[in-house]
Each structure stands twice: as structure tokens, then as C-alpha cells.
Design a protein around this motif. Structure first.
Motif, PDB file in Angstrom:
ATOM      1  N   LEU A   1       2.301   1.698  -3.475  1.00  0.00           N
ATOM      2  CA  LEU A   1       1.300   2.188  -4.426  1.00  0.00           C
ATOM      3  C   LEU A   1       1.020   3.674  -4.211  1.00  0.00           C
ATOM      4  O   LEU A   1       0.984   4.465  -5.170  1.00  0.00           O
ATOM      5  CB  LEU A   1       0.010   1.375  -4.270  1.00  0.00           C
ATOM      6  CG  LEU A   1      -1.176   1.824  -5.126  1.00  0.00           C
ATOM      7  CD1 LEU A   1      -0.836   1.716  -6.607  1.00  0.00           C
ATOM      8  CD2 LEU A   1      -2.413   0.992  -4.792  1.00  0.00           C
ATOM      9  N   ARG A   2       0.828   4.060  -2.951  1.00  0.00           N
ATOM     10  CA  ARG A   2       0.573   5.473  -2.649  1.00  0.00           C
ATOM     11  C   ARG A   2       1.753   6.336  -3.084  1.00  0.00           C
ATOM     12  O   ARG A   2       1.581   7.397  -3.708  1.00  0.00           O
ATOM     13  CB  ARG A   2       0.319   5.646  -1.152  1.00  0.00           C
ATOM     14  CG  ARG A   2       0.029   7.078  -0.730  1.00  0.00           C
ATOM     15  CD  ARG A   2      -0.242   7.148   0.767  1.00  0.00           C
ATOM     16  NE  ARG A   2       0.927   6.829   1.552  1.00  0.00           N
ATOM     17  CZ  ARG A   2       1.865   7.706   1.897  1.00  0.00           C
ATOM     18  NH1 ARG A   2       1.760   8.969   1.521  1.00  0.00           N
ATOM     19  NH2 ARG A   2       2.902   7.343   2.624  1.00  0.00           N
TER      20      ARG A   2
ATOM     21  N   VAL B   1      -7.273   7.604  -9.170  1.00  0.00           N
ATOM     22  CA  VAL B   1      -6.571   6.320  -9.045  1.00  0.00           C
ATOM     23  C   VAL B   1      -6.198   6.062  -7.587  1.00  0.00           C
ATOM     24  O   VAL B   1      -6.278   4.931  -7.094  1.00  0.00           O
ATOM     25  CB  VAL B   1      -5.310   6.313  -9.933  1.00  0.00           C
ATOM     26  CG1 VAL B   1      -4.553   4.996  -9.785  1.00  0.00           C
ATOM     27  CG2 VAL B   1      -5.695   6.538 -11.389  1.00  0.00           C
TER      28      VAL B   1
ATOM     29  N   TRP C   1      -9.131  -0.611  -2.605  1.00  0.00           N
ATOM     30  CA  TRP C   1      -8.571  -1.969  -2.764  1.00  0.00           C
ATOM     31  C   TRP C   1      -7.766  -2.365  -1.528  1.00  0.00           C
ATOM     32  O   TRP C   1      -7.893  -3.493  -1.037  1.00  0.00           O
ATOM     33  CB  TRP C   1      -7.675  -2.013  -4.008  1.00  0.00           C
ATOM     34  CG  TRP C   1      -6.919  -3.304  -4.126  1.00  0.00           C
ATOM     35  CD1 TRP C   1      -7.391  -4.505  -4.571  1.00  0.00           C
ATOM     36  CD2 TRP C   1      -5.541  -3.524  -3.758  1.00  0.00           C
ATOM     37  NE1 TRP C   1      -6.401  -5.458  -4.499  1.00  0.00           N
ATOM     38  CE2 TRP C   1      -5.264  -4.885  -4.008  1.00  0.00           C
ATOM     39  CE3 TRP C   1      -4.537  -2.704  -3.248  1.00  0.00           C
ATOM     40  CZ2 TRP C   1      -4.006  -5.440  -3.766  1.00  0.00           C
ATOM     41  CZ3 TRP C   1      -3.299  -3.248  -3.000  1.00  0.00           C
ATOM     42  CH2 TRP C   1      -3.035  -4.597  -3.259  1.00  0.00           C
ATOM     43  N   VAL C   2      -6.946  -1.470  -1.019  1.00  0.00           N
ATOM     44  CA  VAL C   2      -6.142  -1.782   0.166  1.00  0.00           C
ATOM     45  C   VAL C   2      -7.051  -2.056   1.364  1.00  0.00           C
ATOM     46  O   VAL C   2      -6.822  -3.005   2.133  1.00  0.00           O
ATOM     47  CB  VAL C   2      -5.168  -0.623   0.484  1.00  0.00           C
ATOM     48  CG1 VAL C   2      -4.480  -0.853   1.831  1.00  0.00           C
ATOM     49  CG2 VAL C   2      -4.123  -0.490  -0.614  1.00  0.00           C
TER      50      VAL C   2
ATOM     51  N   ALA D   1       0.825  -1.201   0.000  1.00  0.00           N
ATOM     52  CA  ALA D   1       0.000   0.000   0.000  1.00  0.00           C
ATOM     53  C   ALA D   1       0.863   1.256   0.000  1.00  0.00           C
ATOM     54  O   ALA D   1       0.582   2.227  -0.721  1.00  0.00           O
ATOM     55  CB  ALA D   1      -0.929  -0.002   1.209  1.00  0.00           C
TER      56      ALA D   1
ATOM     57  N   GLY E   1      -7.221   2.860  -5.355  1.00  0.00           N
ATOM     58  CA  GLY E   1      -6.189   2.089  -4.665  1.00  0.00           C
ATOM     59  C   GLY E   1      -6.467   1.975  -3.178  1.00  0.00           C
ATOM     60  O   GLY E   1      -6.260   0.923  -2.567  1.00  0.00           O
TER      61      GLY E   1
END
Length: 290
Positions: free
Chosen positions: A32-33, A77, A84-85, A29, A81
Motif C-alpha cells: 500500500l505504501r 491517503v 488502518w495498518v 502495508a 492507510g
């Protein structure tokens, strides 16, 4: 900003490696961030370089909309995300995964480096933007401060996860840390959307700024012969103001220019950072056009 972006890329690569090795959702996570924010940082860096070199002539009202469109796109986005996390963190609580102890230790090490890197980047950005004249730099300083606080909390959770392994408390640290990152991502997405949408939809100035324009015009009411129109909008965070003043034909160009300069100066002082354009028009000609 270039230093911050390049060092972010190195941390992101290490974060994804740690996420795979230790099966750590928290590090995935964070990676991604971080990747999404680096994309935005690079867009803003290119924009800042163009502004610094005076290469924004392709945009009549500046490049603010480009900046806000990038904010909105990456924010969307980011929000997906974060969702999803959050869902994956809930799934992990009910289906505990196996995690490699060495991988978790590496993840904690990457988390520590991330805290130090964010601190160094914050100091560099603050030194570059401490005069407060660049809205982009002000935003970068605030964003980096938030990243420093967030990365510190994640580092603590990573240490607990690494120390306790994949037991119940270690799992709890991983799930709660991942949920925290998910909330941060969703909050960032909402914040980016709230900032970007009004500018993309051609928001006008607020009432206080409109009153400031009226106050400046009233101050010089006797100096011009007619007020033909006032238009304003925001390009990003920059106020764009256009005022059309009418003047009798017998007045000299020098006298008219003096009035135009004084009105523009007063509006600029009342609304710092605004781009003000005061256009003189011959009253007779203007009246015929209307």
C-alpha cells in the motif's frame, strides 16, 4: 525515475501477492505504501518532463502548486492507510491469524528483492540528480534513501516471521514490522502536509530571503530613482520575486537595462534557484498611477 517507478510497480504486485498468500499484514502495508508513492512518482515524472521541455506555460508561477497538491492528496491517503495498518496490527496481536509457511517464505524473498531494487534505484537517481540543480530529483533521492532503510528493516522482520512461522515470536515480528510501516506512513503523511500546505496557501519568503532582496536593492540604491514595490511568493520550493524600479524619463533604455540586469543578477545569486523579474517603470507615470 521511470526505471524506479516501473520496478516499483513489479515489486508492489509481488508484495500484494505475497500478502495474500502468506496472510502477511506487513507485506500488505508495504504494498500500500509503495503504491501511493509510485502514484506520486508518476505525477512528478510527468511534471519533470514538462519542465524539461518548457511546457509549463499554462501556469503563471510554474507548476509548483500542482506538485504540492499531489503531495498533499497522496499524503492524506498515506496517513489514513497508516492508521488502518496500525489498528489492524493491534487487532492481530490479540487475534493471531493463520499464516502459510510457503507464503511467508515468498514474502521474505520479495522483501529481499525490494531491498536490492531500492538500492539500484537509489544509485540511478543519485547519478541523475547529483549536480543538485533539480529540487524534484533531490527529493526523489532522499525519498528513495528512506525507502531503502525502511525496506531493509521490513526485510529483517519478514525473515524472522518466515523463520518462526505463526508462533508467538513470529507473530511479534509481523505485528512490530507492520507497526513500523504504519509509523513510516504516518510520518510521511505529516511531512508531505507540512511541506505542501504553506506553498498552497501562498507562503511568502522567509525573513532571511527578504533581507537578501533588501541587501541587493541597497547595493544599487544610487542606480535607480525609485523603488515602487517588491512582491514575492513560493511556488512549490521555487522563490518567485518581482521588483518594480522607477527611472526618470530622460535616462536611456540601455542604461536602465544595465541596472535591471545587475539587480536581477544580484538577487539571483543571493537566493539560488529564484525566478527574479525586475520591471522598469517611468517614475512620473508610476507616481501618477499610485
Amino acid at each position: 525515475m521511470l526505471f524506479a517507478g516501473l520496478s516499483d510497480v513489479a515489486i508492489i504486485v509481488a508484495a500484494f501477492a505475497a500478502a495474500v498468500w502468506g496472510n502477511s499484514l506487513m507485506m500488505a502495508a508495504e504494498g500500500l505504501r509503495g503504491a501511493l508513492l509510485v502514484m506520486l512518482e508518476m505525477v512528478l515524472l510527468v511534471l519533470l518532463r514538462r519542465i524539461h521541455r518548457g511546457r509549463v506555460h499554462d501556469f503563471d508561477y510554474g507548476a509548483g502548486k500542482l506538485e504540492q497538491f499531489a503531495n498533499l492528496s497522496i499524503g492524506a491517503v498515506m496517513g489514513l492507510g497508516g492508521v488502518w495498518v496500525g489498528i489492524t496490527a493491534a487487532y492481530r496481536w490479540w487475534h493471531p491469524p493463520e499464516q502459510a509457511a510457503l507464503g511467508l517464505g515468498f514474502a521474505a524473498l520479495v522483501g529481499a528483492v525490494n531491498v536490492v531494487q531500492n538500492g539500484a534505484a537509489l544509485m540511478a537517481l543519485w547519478r541523475a540528480g547529483r549536480d543538485g540543480t533539480s529540487l524534484i530529483m533531490i527529493g526523489q533521492v532522499r525519498t528513495r534513501l528512506a525507502k531503502l532503510i525502511s525496506s531493509t528493516i521490513v526485510f529483517v522482520a519478514l525473515c524472522i516471521n518466515a523463520a518462526l512461522g505463526d508462533g508467538q515470536w513470529g507473530l511479534l515480528a509481523d505485528v512490530l514490522g507492520s507497526a513500523f510501516v504504519a509509523l513510516v506512513m504516518i510520518q510521511l503523511a505529516v511531512s508531505m502536509a507540512r511541506q505542501a500546505l504553506p506553498s498552497l496557501l501562498d507562503r511568502t519568503l522567509d525573513e532571511a530571503q527578504q533581507r537578501s532582496i533588501n541587501r541587493a536593492l541597497a547595493r544599487h540604491f544610487e542606480a535607480y530613482d525609485d523603488l515602487l514595490g517588491v512582491s514575492s511568493r513560493l511556488s512549490g520550493n521555487t522563490a518567485m520575486i518581482e521588483v518594480k524600479l522607477g527611472f526618470e524619463r530622460m535616462r536611456s533604455i540601455g542604461e536602465i537595462q544595465c541596472v535591471v540586469d545587475r539587480v536581477a543578477k544580484d538577487i539571483g545569486e543571493l537566493i539560488p534557484g529564484a525566478l527574479v523579474s525586475v520591471i522598469p517603470v517611468a517614475s512620473g507615470k508610476a507616481a501618477g498611477g499610485l
